[in-house]
Design a protein around this motif. Structure first.
Motif, PDB file in Angstrom:
ATOM      1  N   ARG A 166       0.865  -1.178   0.000  1.00  0.00           N
ATOM      2  CA  ARG A 166       0.000   0.000   0.000  1.00  0.00           C
ATOM      3  C   ARG A 166       0.902   1.228   0.000  1.00  0.00           C
ATOM      4  O   ARG A 166       1.697   1.422   0.924  1.00  0.00           O
ATOM      5  N   ARG A 167       0.793   2.073  -1.001  1.00  0.00           N
ATOM      6  CA  ARG A 167       1.691   3.212  -1.187  1.00  0.00           C
ATOM      7  C   ARG A 167       0.942   4.512  -0.907  1.00  0.00           C
ATOM      8  O   ARG A 167      -0.187   4.697  -1.355  1.00  0.00           O
ATOM      9  N   LEU A 168       1.622   5.405  -0.193  1.00  0.00           N
ATOM     10  CA  LEU A 168       0.975   6.662   0.187  1.00  0.00           C
ATOM     11  C   LEU A 168       2.021   7.744   0.383  1.00  0.00           C
ATOM     12  O   LEU A 168       3.062   7.506   1.007  1.00  0.00           O
ATOM     13  N   VAL A 182      11.916  10.562   1.402  1.00  0.00           N
ATOM     14  CA  VAL A 182      12.335   9.449   2.266  1.00  0.00           C
ATOM     15  C   VAL A 182      11.266   8.367   2.261  1.00  0.00           C
ATOM     16  O   VAL A 182      10.083   8.638   2.433  1.00  0.00           O
ATOM     17  N   ARG A 183      11.717   7.134   2.067  1.00  0.00           N
ATOM     18  CA  ARG A 183      10.788   6.003   1.943  1.00  0.00           C
ATOM     19  C   ARG A 183      10.753   5.228   3.260  1.00  0.00           C
ATOM     20  O   ARG A 183      11.778   4.680   3.689  1.00  0.00           O
ATOM     21  N   VAL A 184       9.566   5.206   3.886  1.00  0.00           N
ATOM     22  CA  VAL A 184       9.373   4.515   5.169  1.00  0.00           C
ATOM     23  C   VAL A 184       8.485   3.301   4.917  1.00  0.00           C
ATOM     24  O   VAL A 184       7.325   3.439   4.530  1.00  0.00           O
ATOM     25  N   ASN A 209      12.452  -5.702   0.907  1.00  0.00           N
ATOM     26  CA  ASN A 209      13.750  -5.302   0.344  1.00  0.00           C
ATOM     27  C   ASN A 209      13.629  -4.793  -1.087  1.00  0.00           C
ATOM     28  O   ASN A 209      14.450  -3.980  -1.531  1.00  0.00           O
ATOM     29  N   ARG A 210      12.612  -5.233  -1.800  1.00  0.00           N
ATOM     30  CA  ARG A 210      12.404  -4.722  -3.156  1.00  0.00           C
ATOM     31  C   ARG A 210      11.928  -3.268  -3.156  1.00  0.00           C
ATOM     32  O   ARG A 210      11.987  -2.598  -4.192  1.00  0.00           O
ATOM     33  N   LEU A 211      11.486  -2.773  -1.994  1.00  0.00           N
ATOM     34  CA  LEU A 211      10.950  -1.406  -1.917  1.00  0.00           C
ATOM     35  C   LEU A 211      12.037  -0.356  -1.710  1.00  0.00           C
ATOM     36  O   LEU A 211      11.747   0.845  -1.678  1.00  0.00           O
ATOM     37  N   LEU A 404       5.307   4.462   2.959  1.00  0.00           N
ATOM     38  CA  LEU A 404       5.001   5.878   3.148  1.00  0.00           C
ATOM     39  C   LEU A 404       6.167   6.700   2.592  1.00  0.00           C
ATOM     40  O   LEU A 404       7.302   6.553   3.059  1.00  0.00           O
ATOM     41  N   THR A 405       5.876   7.534   1.630  1.00  0.00           N
ATOM     42  CA  THR A 405       6.898   8.440   1.099  1.00  0.00           C
ATOM     43  C   THR A 405       6.692   9.804   1.732  1.00  0.00           C
ATOM     44  O   THR A 405       5.642  10.431   1.550  1.00  0.00           O
TER      45      THR A 405
END
Length: 413
Positions: A166-168, A182-184, A209-211, A404-405
């Motif tokens: 889920r991306r947000l 920053v990617r959390v 890890n692919r994220l 979460l970006t």
């Protein structure tokens, strides 16, 4: 006159007697009454969960052949009689086989109960419209059984698969421009438990890890059981990759299975245990505070130094820096908002896990899932959870790995 040695021995004997002689315990009638009332309510709810589906499927005028009625009655009666024993043995005494059976029974009966209620309402509508005739009860029973079986099959698949991502994007006005993007990655409620999911855990780690995360957060409820019991299932967490930090806080289930041990285990796996403390991450001169507090149940665990302590978690942190707080339960959000936290990350709710249980979760928690605002500055993200607790089903409440970006107003368009 006794010698010094004899006097010393007498004193030691007296101390021993004092410690080994049990003191009489006073009975509190009000407390006993409350406990009996609670047990009575629990038994009543349990009976209702099993009896209503039995009634809908076999005794509501369906007029099944006698062998069908007897088989259904024996099945439900046996399940009702054995369920409390299996649940106690499985979870209180850590017997995984009994826990697997009890948890599955709980999920099955909850789905049957829910759709029996809806089936009863449909039955009343059919009567009102004068349709269905003598076979109304059978039609409803077959429909309830078919829908329940379909949902349970689908729900089991949903529970056991690797969660979808889920991306947000989350805007934090105080975030420095260098930290924009920053990617959390958020994990929560993995609940490694009686069903051995070591392979699932490894595949979840591969998905994480692919994220290409900068920060990975585990928001608590790692497992049901002790670190030794769930060592193989938790091992893949050790190879989770993050450029800046991997952080973890306790959930309520850690306090049922050696919270101190889980703090040690996560440290052993290379994670920062935010036990009422914080760390600061930095990129190109801009900094972000990652803070964490113990679960709200920690205060009653009897463990020294365990309680949700936000002031302790933020001690010595620069008040001008943006703060991401990890707190297992969403209902910690009033404390976060009062402290001016920028973003709280939580889990605990599982998004309800099996519909319509989310309606009951909403009574206890301010949010069941997703991003919400609380006060002028504070945002709350509530994960639906990565795994599942107990019943190996997820119905209309999919699991998730969350990306979460973080976005900064200073970075511009």
């Amino acid at each position: 006159m006794p010698t010094d040695s004899e006097a010393k021995n007498a004193q030691e004997s007296a101390r021993t007697d004092t410690h080994t002689t049990p003191l009489p315990r006073e009975r509190n009638p009000a407390r006993v009454l409350r406990r009996l009332r609670g047990i009575g309510v629990l038994l009543l709810v349990l009976a209702l969960l099993f009896v209503l589906p039995w009634w809908t499927l076999f005794a509501s005028g369906t007029d099944w052949p006698l062998p069908v009625f007897v088989t259904g009655t024996v099945l439900f009666g046996g399940a009702l009689a054995t369920f409390p024993f299996l649940m106690f043995t499985g979870h209180a005494r850590r017997a995984d086989r009994a826990a697997r059976v009890a948890d599955t029974m709980l999920g099955v009966v909850w789905v049957l109960f829910t759709w029996s209620v809806l089936g009863g309402l449909a039955h009343l509508l059919l009567i009102g419209f004068g349709t269905g005739g003598a076979h109304r009860a059978r039609i409803v029973a077959v429909a309830v059984a078919a829908v329940s079986v379909g949902l349970l099959a689908w729900g089991h698949f949903e529970a056991m698969r690797v969660p979808r991502v889920r991306r947000l994007d989350v805007s934090l006005p105080r975030l420095g421009a260098a930290l924009d993007g920053v990617r959390v990655v958020v994990l929560a409620d993995t609940h490694y438990g009686p069903i051995d999911r070591a392979d699932w855990s490894a595949r979840v780690t591969e998905a994480v890890n692919r994220l290409d995360a900068d920060i990975v957060v585990h928001a608590g409820d790692i497992a049901d059981g002790t670190p030794d019991q769930r060592r193989e299932q938790s091992a893949p967490l050790g190879v989770v990759q993050a450029r800046l930090a991997r952080v973890y806080v306790t959930g309520n289930h850690e306090y049922l299975g050696q919270a101190e041990g889980w703090l040690d285990r996560m440290t052993e796996l290379g994670w920062e245990a935010l036990h009422n403390r914080h760390v600061v991450v930095e990129r190109a001169g801009d900094r972000l505070v990652l803070a964490g507090v113990d679960d709200l149940t920690a205060e009653h665990s009897g463990l020294t130094g365990h309680r949700a302590n936000l002031s302790g978690a933020l001690a010595s942190a620069d008040p001008e820096l943006p703060v991401v707080l990890v707190a297992h339960q969403p209902k910690y959000i009033p404390h976060a908002a009062a402290a001016g936290i920028d973003l709280q990350i939580s889990g605990h709710t599982h998004g309800g896990q099996i519909w319509p249980f989310g309606l009951l979760v909403r009574i206890d928690q301010p949010v069941v899932q997703g991003l919400s605002r609380h006060g002028e500055r504070t945002l709350l993200y509530t994960s639906r959870g990565t795994g599942f607790w107990g019943p190996p089903f997820r119905v209309f409440a999919p699991s998730e790995i969350t990306l979460l970006t973080l976005r900064s107003a200073a970075a511009g368009p």
